[in-house]
Structures are given as structure tokens and as C-alpha cells.
Design a protein around this motif. Structure first.
Motif, PDB file in Angstrom:
ATOM      1  N   LEU A 181       0.869  -1.177   0.000  1.00  0.00           N
ATOM      2  CA  LEU A 181       0.000   0.000   0.000  1.00  0.00           C
ATOM      3  C   LEU A 181       0.906   1.227   0.000  1.00  0.00           C
ATOM      4  CD1 LEU A 181      -2.780   1.446   0.278  1.00  0.00           C
ATOM      5  CD2 LEU A 181      -2.500   1.274   2.760  1.00  0.00           C
ATOM      6  N   VAL A 182       0.749   2.067  -1.030  1.00  0.00           N
ATOM      7  CA  VAL A 182       1.539   3.296  -1.119  1.00  0.00           C
ATOM      8  C   VAL A 182       0.598   4.472  -0.856  1.00  0.00           C
ATOM      9  CG1 VAL A 182       3.052   4.718  -2.551  1.00  0.00           C
ATOM     10  CG2 VAL A 182       3.055   2.230  -2.846  1.00  0.00           C
ATOM     11  N   ALA A 183       0.873   5.238   0.191  1.00  0.00           N
ATOM     12  CA  ALA A 183       0.072   6.425   0.500  1.00  0.00           C
ATOM     13  C   ALA A 183       0.857   7.649   0.055  1.00  0.00           C
ATOM     14  CB  ALA A 183      -0.229   6.488   1.999  1.00  0.00           C
ATOM     15  N   VAL A 184       0.279   8.400  -0.879  1.00  0.00           N
ATOM     16  CA  VAL A 184       1.009   9.505  -1.519  1.00  0.00           C
ATOM     17  C   VAL A 184       0.313  10.839  -1.303  1.00  0.00           C
ATOM     18  CG1 VAL A 184       1.976  10.356  -3.687  1.00  0.00           C
ATOM     19  CG2 VAL A 184       1.596   7.914  -3.399  1.00  0.00           C
ATOM     20  N   GLY A 185       1.028  11.805  -0.756  1.00  0.00           N
ATOM     21  CA  GLY A 185       0.493  13.166  -0.694  1.00  0.00           C
ATOM     22  C   GLY A 185      -0.729  13.308   0.177  1.00  0.00           C
ATOM     23  N   THR A 186      -0.813  12.476   1.187  1.00  0.00           N
ATOM     24  CA  THR A 186      -1.926  12.577   2.131  1.00  0.00           C
ATOM     25  C   THR A 186      -1.366  12.627   3.540  1.00  0.00           C
ATOM     26  OG1 THR A 186      -3.815  11.396   3.105  1.00  0.00           O
ATOM     27  CG2 THR A 186      -2.238  10.060   1.854  1.00  0.00           C
ATOM     28  N   THR A 187      -1.971  13.489   4.366  1.00  0.00           N
ATOM     29  CA  THR A 187      -1.498  13.625   5.747  1.00  0.00           C
ATOM     30  C   THR A 187      -1.995  12.470   6.611  1.00  0.00           C
ATOM     31  OG1 THR A 187      -3.450  14.971   6.246  1.00  0.00           O
ATOM     32  CG2 THR A 187      -1.428  16.138   5.664  1.00  0.00           C
ATOM     33  N   LEU A 188      -2.883  11.639   6.052  1.00  0.00           N
ATOM     34  CA  LEU A 188      -3.437  10.470   6.768  1.00  0.00           C
ATOM     35  C   LEU A 188      -4.056  10.878   8.095  1.00  0.00           C
ATOM     36  CD1 LEU A 188      -0.622   7.898   5.934  1.00  0.00           C
ATOM     37  CD2 LEU A 188      -2.895   8.059   4.910  1.00  0.00           C
ATOM     38  N   GLN A 189      -4.696  12.041   8.094  1.00  0.00           N
ATOM     39  CA  GLN A 189      -5.348  12.525   9.314  1.00  0.00           C
ATOM     40  C   GLN A 189      -6.858  12.485   9.200  1.00  0.00           C
ATOM     41  OE1 GLN A 189      -3.510  16.333   9.932  1.00  0.00           O
ATOM     42  NE2 GLN A 189      -1.666  15.426  10.824  1.00  0.00           N
ATOM     43  N   VAL A 190      -7.366  12.147   8.026  1.00  0.00           N
ATOM     44  CA  VAL A 190      -8.808  12.131   7.843  1.00  0.00           C
ATOM     45  C   VAL A 190      -9.307  10.682   7.825  1.00  0.00           C
ATOM     46  CG1 VAL A 190     -10.710  12.802   6.318  1.00  0.00           C
ATOM     47  CG2 VAL A 190      -8.722  14.285   6.539  1.00  0.00           C
ATOM     48  N   ILE A 208       4.108   1.941   2.416  1.00  0.00           N
ATOM     49  CA  ILE A 208       5.106   2.943   2.024  1.00  0.00           C
ATOM     50  C   ILE A 208       4.404   4.300   1.968  1.00  0.00           C
ATOM     51  CG2 ILE A 208       6.719   3.707   0.231  1.00  0.00           C
ATOM     52  CD1 ILE A 208       6.984   0.806  -0.671  1.00  0.00           C
ATOM     53  N   ILE A 209       4.994   5.289   2.628  1.00  0.00           N
ATOM     54  CA  ILE A 209       4.394   6.621   2.672  1.00  0.00           C
ATOM     55  C   ILE A 209       5.283   7.610   1.923  1.00  0.00           C
ATOM     56  CG2 ILE A 209       3.818   8.560   4.209  1.00  0.00           C
ATOM     57  CD1 ILE A 209       2.979   6.456   6.307  1.00  0.00           C
ATOM     58  N   VAL A 210       4.670   8.354   0.992  1.00  0.00           N
ATOM     59  CA  VAL A 210       5.382   9.405   0.266  1.00  0.00           C
ATOM     60  C   VAL A 210       4.645  10.709   0.561  1.00  0.00           C
ATOM     61  CG1 VAL A 210       6.241  10.191  -1.974  1.00  0.00           C
ATOM     62  CG2 VAL A 210       5.850   7.740  -1.590  1.00  0.00           C
ATOM     63  N   ASN A 211       5.238  11.574   1.367  1.00  0.00           N
ATOM     64  CA  ASN A 211       4.547  12.806   1.730  1.00  0.00           C
ATOM     65  C   ASN A 211       5.542  13.876   2.171  1.00  0.00           C
ATOM     66  OD1 ASN A 211       1.940  14.095   1.993  1.00  0.00           O
ATOM     67  ND2 ASN A 211       2.276  14.136   4.205  1.00  0.00           N
ATOM     68  N   ARG A 212       5.197  15.113   1.935  1.00  0.00           N
ATOM     69  CA  ARG A 212       6.067  16.226   2.304  1.00  0.00           C
ATOM     70  C   ARG A 212       6.222  16.336   3.825  1.00  0.00           C
ATOM     71  NH1 ARG A 212       3.150  21.634   1.130  1.00  0.00           N
ATOM     72  NH2 ARG A 212       2.015  20.820   2.910  1.00  0.00           N
ATOM     73  N   ASP A 213       5.098  16.140   4.536  1.00  0.00           N
ATOM     74  CA  ASP A 213       5.092  16.339   5.983  1.00  0.00           C
ATOM     75  C   ASP A 213       4.931  15.004   6.706  1.00  0.00           C
ATOM     76  OD1 ASP A 213       5.134  19.204   5.753  1.00  0.00           O
ATOM     77  OD2 ASP A 213       3.022  19.093   5.142  1.00  0.00           O
ATOM     78  N   PRO A 214       5.299  14.974   7.991  1.00  0.00           N
ATOM     79  CA  PRO A 214       5.109  13.748   8.778  1.00  0.00           C
ATOM     80  C   PRO A 214       3.634  13.349   8.849  1.00  0.00           C
ATOM     81  CG  PRO A 214       6.504  15.314   9.970  1.00  0.00           C
ATOM     82  CD  PRO A 214       5.957  16.044   8.780  1.00  0.00           C
ATOM     83  N   THR A 215       3.376  12.059   9.007  1.00  0.00           N
ATOM     84  CA  THR A 215       2.011  11.567   9.176  1.00  0.00           C
ATOM     85  C   THR A 215       1.977  10.679  10.427  1.00  0.00           C
ATOM     86  OG1 THR A 215       1.976   9.372   8.155  1.00  0.00           O
ATOM     87  CG2 THR A 215       2.037  11.259   6.645  1.00  0.00           C
ATOM     88  N   VAL A 224       9.369   5.591   4.635  1.00  0.00           N
ATOM     89  CA  VAL A 224       8.791   6.924   4.501  1.00  0.00           C
ATOM     90  C   VAL A 224       9.695   7.720   3.568  1.00  0.00           C
ATOM     91  CG1 VAL A 224       8.163   9.050   5.703  1.00  0.00           C
ATOM     92  CG2 VAL A 224       7.832   6.837   6.835  1.00  0.00           C
ATOM     93  N   ILE A 225       9.088   8.279   2.507  1.00  0.00           N
ATOM     94  CA  ILE A 225       9.852   9.050   1.524  1.00  0.00           C
ATOM     95  C   ILE A 225       9.371  10.491   1.586  1.00  0.00           C
ATOM     96  CG2 ILE A 225      10.464   9.282  -0.912  1.00  0.00           C
ATOM     97  CD1 ILE A 225       9.724   6.258  -1.194  1.00  0.00           C
ATOM     98  N   ARG A 226      10.298  11.411   1.857  1.00  0.00           N
ATOM     99  CA  ARG A 226       9.922  12.807   2.072  1.00  0.00           C
ATOM    100  C   ARG A 226      10.097  13.705   0.849  1.00  0.00           C
ATOM    101  NH1 ARG A 226       7.339  12.434   5.790  1.00  0.00           N
ATOM    102  NH2 ARG A 226       7.958  12.324   7.952  1.00  0.00           N
ATOM    103  N   GLY A 227      10.625  13.173  -0.226  1.00  0.00           N
ATOM    104  CA  GLY A 227      11.002  14.026  -1.363  1.00  0.00           C
ATOM    105  C   GLY A 227       9.822  14.605  -2.117  1.00  0.00           C
ATOM    106  N   ASP A 228      10.139  15.393  -3.129  1.00  0.00           N
ATOM    107  CA  ASP A 228       9.166  15.930  -4.063  1.00  0.00           C
ATOM    108  C   ASP A 228       8.441  14.766  -4.749  1.00  0.00           C
ATOM    109  OD1 ASP A 228       7.983  16.839  -6.479  1.00  0.00           O
ATOM    110  OD2 ASP A 228       9.334  18.557  -6.516  1.00  0.00           O
ATOM    111  N   ILE A 229       7.125  14.774  -4.683  1.00  0.00           N
ATOM    112  CA  ILE A 229       6.345  13.637  -5.200  1.00  0.00           C
ATOM    113  C   ILE A 229       6.590  13.404  -6.693  1.00  0.00           C
ATOM    114  CG2 ILE A 229       3.969  12.890  -5.716  1.00  0.00           C
ATOM    115  CD1 ILE A 229       3.192  14.099  -2.974  1.00  0.00           C
TER     116      ILE A 229
END
Ligand code: ZN
Length: 244
Positions: A181-190, A208-215, A224-229
Motif C-alpha cells: 500500500l503506497v500512501a502519496v500526498g496525504t497527511t493520513l489525518q482524515v 510505504i508513505i510518500v509525503n512532504r510532511d510527517p504523518t 517513509v519518503i519525504r522528497g518531491d512527489i
């Protein structure tokens, strides 16, 4: 030849910011800049007040998504599908950019609906938002359903509105029934969408999480991948399913 992994992808606003669509609660987010706008997209206000409806349509028309083009992040997921690895593409976005990029509509689950279509609150008839906006331009401040005269709204899930249970169930099944499961560009707060990560973990799926900010799910993710999507996602797709 080794079979490709079966990958379910969950995308949020972060995948579309590179297409010029601001996210909801980031620094340039729609609600951050104009909290009053949130009231326009709350279902009770919308149903109760024709003027809220008029202003809500106008706000929809101002959405930069109408002129937006898919970016390298969207295209990477089309490539993932082309390589036979996409199990499902669950999106919280209403902008239809996954389909514009070329992802198969059958594989895209729009948990928050979409803004391209309009739906009648009374009879459920579907039409195009562009048609409602054209009627607004022609002087109809509260375009009604052409079939039954009921209240029209975009086919989005507004604040205070329940998610479509069938779409949500399909998303949950896809979170468990995959290898990654790849979660991309979501803060996973909803919730309940974020709980896809819990379901995946319990099913032994690699997260695997790809996001600018921590989740909140970073601590349990395999990576966890923090780079530019737009750079990180094409690279991840190549890693999951190397180009042949
Ligand atoms: Zn109707």
C-alpha cells in the motif's frame, strides 16, 4: 519472470499541488486562506440556502483544477498500471487528474467524489458541473435538476456528508488485498480513509508513505519518503516494478 507486486495506491491533495491545485490545509490551502469558504461546502448550509448554493458554484468555478494538467506523479501511477502492478487507485482528490493522466476509470476509487459531475440531491440524476456553471452564467442563480427540479450539487462529498459506503468498502478491500500500500500526498489525518493503513498492516501488507510532511502512520510504515512527489513517485514505481 517474477510476477509484479500488487500495489494499492492512496492519493491525497499533495499529488496535485504540483499541478497548481492548492491542498486544503497546507500553507497555501483553500481553507487556511479562507475559512469562510468551508461553510459553502457544508451540506446543511448548502441545502438550506440558495445563496450558499450560488456562492458554492462560483467557488467551484474558481477552482484551479479546471485548467490543471496531470503531473509526473499522476503519470507514474499510469505507468504502474501499464506494468501490471496496480490493484486499485484510491483518491481523496476530486480533480479527476488521475483519469486525465490515463489511469483506467475502473481502477480509480474517488472516496470524496469528483467536481466534474453534478448530482441531484433528490433523484440522484447525474449531469455535468460545466452545464450547471453555464446556466449560472446565463442568469440562473440556483440551477435545479432538469429531471425533477431538485437541488443540484457537485458529485463531491461535502462536509457533514457521509462517504459512499460502496466506494469506501472497495477501498478497504483493496487496502488488505494487495502486497504493497503506497500512501502519496496525504497527511493520513482524515478518517475513515486513513484507517486503510491499519487494515493493510494487520493484513501483512507493506506500507510505504510518500509525503512532504510527517504523518501519524510514519512510525509503522516500512518506508517513509519525504522528497518531491513528482520525482519520488516515478523513482518508487521503477523500484517496485523495474522497466522491462
Ligand atoms: Zn432530480
Amino acid at each position: 519472470m517474477v510476477a509484479p507486486p500488487r500495489v494499492t495506491v492512496l492519493t491525497g491533495a499533495g499529488i496535485s499541488t504540483a499541478s497548481g491545485i492548492p491542498d486544503f490545509r497546507g500553507p497555501n490551502g483553500l481553507w487556511t486562506r479562507d475559512p469562510a469558504a468551508e461553510a459553502l461546502f457544508t451540506i446543511d448550509n448548502y441545502l438550506a440556502d440558495p445563496d450558499v448554493r450560488r456562492r458554492s458554484w462560483l467557488a467551484r468555478r474558481a477552482n484551479p483544477a479546471w485548467g490543471a494538467e496531470p503531473n509526473a506523479g499522476h503519470r507514474a501511477l499510469v505507468e504502474l498500471e501499464r506494468r501490471g502492478a496496480l490493484r486499485a487507485l484510491v483518491t481523496q482528490n476530486i480533480d479527476r487528474l488521475h483519469q486525465s493522466a490515463g489511469s483506467s476509470p475502473d481502477l480509480v476509487l474517488e472516496v470524496h467524489g469528483n467536481m466534474v459531475e453534478a448530482v441531484c440531491w433528490s433523484c440522484g440524476a447525474r449531469s455535468l458541473t460545466a452545464d450547471a456553471l453555464a446556466r449560472l452564467d446565463a442568469g440562473d442563480d440556483d440551477p435545479a435538476c432538469r429531471s425533477c427540479g431538485g437541488i443540484l450539487k457537485t458529485a463531491t462529498v461535502m462536509f457533514g456528508q457521509a462517504l459512499d459506503p460502496a466506494v469506501l468498502e472497495a477501498a478497504f478491500v483493496a487496502a488488505e488485498d494487495c502486497d504493497v500500500l503506497v500512501a502519496v500526498g496525504t497527511t493520513l489525518q482524515v478518517q475513515p480513509v486513513a484507517s486503510m493503513c491499519d487494515l493493510a498492516r494487520r493484513a501483512g501488507v507493506e506500507l510505504i508513505i510518500v509525503n512532504r510532511d510527517p504523518t501519524p502512520y510514519d512510525v509503522v510504515a516500512r518506508r517513509v519518503i519525504r522528497g518531491d512527489i513528482t520525482e519520488a513517485l516515478p523513482a518508487l514505481v521503477d523500484e517496485l516494478v523495474p522497466p522491462s
